[in-house]
Design a protein around this motif. Structure first.
Motif, PDB file in Angstrom:
ATOM      1  N   PRO A 161      39.325  48.443  30.013  1.00  0.00           N
ATOM      2  CA  PRO A 161      40.095  47.293  29.520  1.00  0.00           C
ATOM      3  C   PRO A 161      41.551  47.319  29.948  1.00  0.00           C
ATOM      4  CG  PRO A 161      38.734  48.216  27.764  1.00  0.00           C
ATOM      5  CD  PRO A 161      38.672  49.187  28.924  1.00  0.00           C
ATOM      6  N   GLU A 162      42.131  48.525  30.016  1.00  0.00           N
ATOM      7  CA  GLU A 162      43.553  48.645  30.332  1.00  0.00           C
ATOM      8  C   GLU A 162      43.829  48.619  31.827  1.00  0.00           C
ATOM      9  OE1 GLU A 162      42.290  50.561  26.599  1.00  0.00           O
ATOM     10  OE2 GLU A 162      41.756  50.948  28.694  1.00  0.00           O
ATOM     11  N   GLY A 163      42.790  48.842  32.636  1.00  0.00           N
ATOM     12  CA  GLY A 163      42.950  48.873  34.082  1.00  0.00           C
ATOM     13  C   GLY A 163      43.106  47.486  34.680  1.00  0.00           C
ATOM     14  N   PHE A 164      43.226  47.446  35.989  1.00  0.00           N
ATOM     15  CA  PHE A 164      43.566  46.192  36.661  1.00  0.00           C
ATOM     16  C   PHE A 164      42.529  45.098  36.411  1.00  0.00           C
ATOM     17  CE2 PHE A 164      43.618  43.194  40.149  1.00  0.00           C
ATOM     18  CZ  PHE A 164      44.966  42.876  40.231  1.00  0.00           C
ATOM     19  N   ILE A 165      41.235  45.405  36.614  1.00  0.00           N
ATOM     20  CA  ILE A 165      40.222  44.357  36.463  1.00  0.00           C
ATOM     21  C   ILE A 165      40.072  43.956  34.999  1.00  0.00           C
ATOM     22  CG2 ILE A 165      37.792  43.766  36.774  1.00  0.00           C
ATOM     23  CD1 ILE A 165      39.368  43.719  39.348  1.00  0.00           C
ATOM     24  N   GLY A 166      40.153  44.925  34.079  1.00  0.00           N
ATOM     25  CA  GLY A 166      40.151  44.574  32.665  1.00  0.00           C
ATOM     26  C   GLY A 166      41.294  43.639  32.322  1.00  0.00           C
ATOM     27  N   GLN A 167      42.464  43.914  32.882  1.00  0.00           N
ATOM     28  CA  GLN A 167      43.622  43.059  32.646  1.00  0.00           C
ATOM     29  C   GLN A 167      43.506  41.719  33.374  1.00  0.00           C
ATOM     30  OE1 GLN A 167      46.435  43.606  30.449  1.00  0.00           O
ATOM     31  NE2 GLN A 167      44.689  44.827  29.748  1.00  0.00           N
ATOM     32  N   MET A 168      42.778  41.686  34.491  1.00  0.00           N
ATOM     33  CA  MET A 168      42.533  40.417  35.158  1.00  0.00           C
ATOM     34  C   MET A 168      41.686  39.502  34.266  1.00  0.00           C
ATOM     35  SD  MET A 168      40.784  39.574  38.848  1.00  0.00           S
ATOM     36  CE  MET A 168      39.097  39.692  38.224  1.00  0.00           C
ATOM     37  N   PHE A 169      40.662  40.081  33.630  1.00  0.00           N
ATOM     38  CA  PHE A 169      39.857  39.276  32.711  1.00  0.00           C
ATOM     39  C   PHE A 169      40.686  38.824  31.518  1.00  0.00           C
ATOM     40  CE2 PHE A 169      36.272  40.892  35.129  1.00  0.00           C
ATOM     41  CZ  PHE A 169      35.425  39.787  35.136  1.00  0.00           C
ATOM     42  N   ALA A 170      41.574  39.690  31.012  1.00  0.00           N
ATOM     43  CA  ALA A 170      42.454  39.293  29.919  1.00  0.00           C
ATOM     44  C   ALA A 170      43.386  38.165  30.346  1.00  0.00           C
ATOM     45  CB  ALA A 170      43.259  40.495  29.431  1.00  0.00           C
ATOM     46  N   THR A 171      43.833  38.205  31.596  1.00  0.00           N
ATOM     47  CA  THR A 171      44.709  37.159  32.124  1.00  0.00           C
ATOM     48  C   THR A 171      43.969  35.829  32.227  1.00  0.00           C
ATOM     49  OG1 THR A 171      46.009  38.772  33.375  1.00  0.00           O
ATOM     50  CG2 THR A 171      46.092  36.482  34.127  1.00  0.00           C
ATOM     51  N   MET A 172      42.703  35.876  32.620  1.00  0.00           N
ATOM     52  CA  MET A 172      41.933  34.637  32.795  1.00  0.00           C
ATOM     53  C   MET A 172      41.411  34.074  31.480  1.00  0.00           C
ATOM     54  SD  MET A 172      39.772  35.230  36.336  1.00  0.00           S
ATOM     55  CE  MET A 172      38.669  36.486  35.656  1.00  0.00           C
ATOM     56  N   LYS A 173      41.313  34.902  30.447  1.00  0.00           N
ATOM     57  CA  LYS A 173      40.662  34.488  29.199  1.00  0.00           C
ATOM     58  C   LYS A 173      41.235  33.212  28.597  1.00  0.00           C
ATOM     59  CE  LYS A 173      39.356  36.173  24.600  1.00  0.00           C
ATOM     60  NZ  LYS A 173      39.379  37.339  23.671  1.00  0.00           N
ATOM     61  N   ALA A 237      34.685  30.526  38.570  1.00  0.00           N
ATOM     62  CA  ALA A 237      34.203  29.769  37.411  1.00  0.00           C
ATOM     63  C   ALA A 237      35.360  29.330  36.515  1.00  0.00           C
ATOM     64  CB  ALA A 237      33.207  30.611  36.626  1.00  0.00           C
ATOM     65  N   VAL A 238      36.349  30.203  36.323  1.00  0.00           N
ATOM     66  CA  VAL A 238      37.496  29.831  35.493  1.00  0.00           C
ATOM     67  C   VAL A 238      38.291  28.714  36.155  1.00  0.00           C
ATOM     68  CG1 VAL A 238      39.675  30.637  34.519  1.00  0.00           C
ATOM     69  CG2 VAL A 238      37.636  32.081  34.366  1.00  0.00           C
ATOM     70  N   TYR A 239      38.523  28.825  37.447  1.00  0.00           N
ATOM     71  CA  TYR A 239      39.262  27.761  38.134  1.00  0.00           C
ATOM     72  C   TYR A 239      38.494  26.438  38.094  1.00  0.00           C
ATOM     73  CZ  TYR A 239      43.257  30.346  39.979  1.00  0.00           C
ATOM     74  OH  TYR A 239      44.442  31.029  40.098  1.00  0.00           O
ATOM     75  N   ARG A 240      37.181  26.485  38.178  1.00  0.00           N
ATOM     76  CA  ARG A 240      36.396  25.244  38.073  1.00  0.00           C
ATOM     77  C   ARG A 240      36.544  24.618  36.694  1.00  0.00           C
ATOM     78  NH1 ARG A 240      30.613  25.702  41.358  1.00  0.00           N
ATOM     79  NH2 ARG A 240      31.539  26.034  43.424  1.00  0.00           N
TER      80      ARG A 240
END
Length: 284
Positions: A161-173, A237-240
């Motif tokens: 969760p704290e790593g880059f991809i975890g934070q990418m998902f948090a950014t997109m949420k 999917a988020v951008y769509r």
């Protein structure tokens, strides 16, 4: 209606769950996930194969295999590999790549929460940033374990969760449609306490360590963002979902660049450390 795993966990078989799984399968077919697997995270598959100590002749199941990031290096060891995934387009790409190497792998469309295999059918079960995206974590863990023989090996790589991809998902949420209330966040698999809870006393000799995947393929944070906008299904999917709102699109553009800038340790060329959790255990 629901079915039961051998441990008693309900696996939903409702219209809503089937629709959710269909959306997941379609999401991962967006863009070009195989190029993410081959150009960015290719080294993770061999890391997991080595950690699991695969040997020739072992029966190996790659769960939520995508395009074969683990299945193909596993087959190179001489193991008998079956790769399953919800998204047939990803399996098709893996099949083509394996055949080009002369490797024999069984590719099968299957739901990680309801695997079409007998109890104890495999010596090893592996998943590299795959099973973590199944929405019902306990059901997926139960199936993973059920299909491995006693004494067999489980190996997992999951984004933290704290790593880059975890934070990418948090950014997109904030920009994404709300998930179904019963669906659990994928990066939870990156916490060892969560994995221990899922596997429980059904495993022994569990070891876990956090490691970093060094990503230096992108010259700039903007290049990272544009690559993921074009190729990574969840980002597409988020951008769509916000495509009709230019202000939200621009804001997410900025937020993803800011994320990469925050993690960037390069000097004139972007270098990112993507943290993941590597877990191995033995079926009790």
């Amino acid at each position: 209606m629901s079915t039961q795993t051998s441990s008693g966990t309900a696996v939903t078989d409702t219209d809503e769950d089937r629709a959710l799984k269909a959306r997941h399968a379609a999401m991962w077919a967006l863009g070009n996930y195989p190029v993410v697997a081959s150009d960015v995270i290719a080294s993770l598959g061999p890391v997991l194969v080595e950690a699991a100590g695969l040997t020739a002749g072992q029966r190996v199941h790659d769960v939520a295999a995508g395009s074969g990031n683990v299945a193909i290096p596993a087959a190179r060891t001489g193991a008998q590999v079956t790769a399953t995934d919800l998204t047939p387009e990803l399996l098709d790409k893996g099949r083509t790549d394996a055949e080009a190497e002369g490797l024999t792998i069984t590719w099968r469309v299957a739901d990680a929460e309801a695997l079409p295999f007998d109890d104890g059918e495999y010596d090893v079960a592996l998943s590299c940033v795959g099973i973590m995206f199944a929405p019902h974590h306990q059901a997926a863990a139960d199936e993973l374990l059920r299909c491995v023989r006693p004494g067999g090996t489980i190996g997992l790589v999951s984004w933290t969760p704290e790593g880059f991809i975890g934070q990418m998902f948090a950014t997109m949420k904030p920009y994404a449609p709300a998930p179904p209330p019963e669906a659990q966040p994928p990066p939870l698999w990156g916490h060892v306490d969560h994995v221990r809870e899922l596997l429980g006393d059904r495993v022994e000799d569990l070891t876990a360590r956090q490691q970093d995947l060094v990503v230096d393929q992108f010259a700039t944070p903007e290049e990272f963002r544009d690559f993921f906008k074009a190729n990574y299904g969840p980002t597409i999917a988020v951008y769509r979902a916000i495509a009709d709102d230019p202000e939200k699109v621009a804001a997410l553009d900025r937020d993803l660049v800011a994320l990469a800038e925050r993690f960037d340790r390069g000097d004139g060329h972007t270098v990112l450390d993507w943290e993941y959790l590597l877990v191995t255990a033995r079926r009790a």
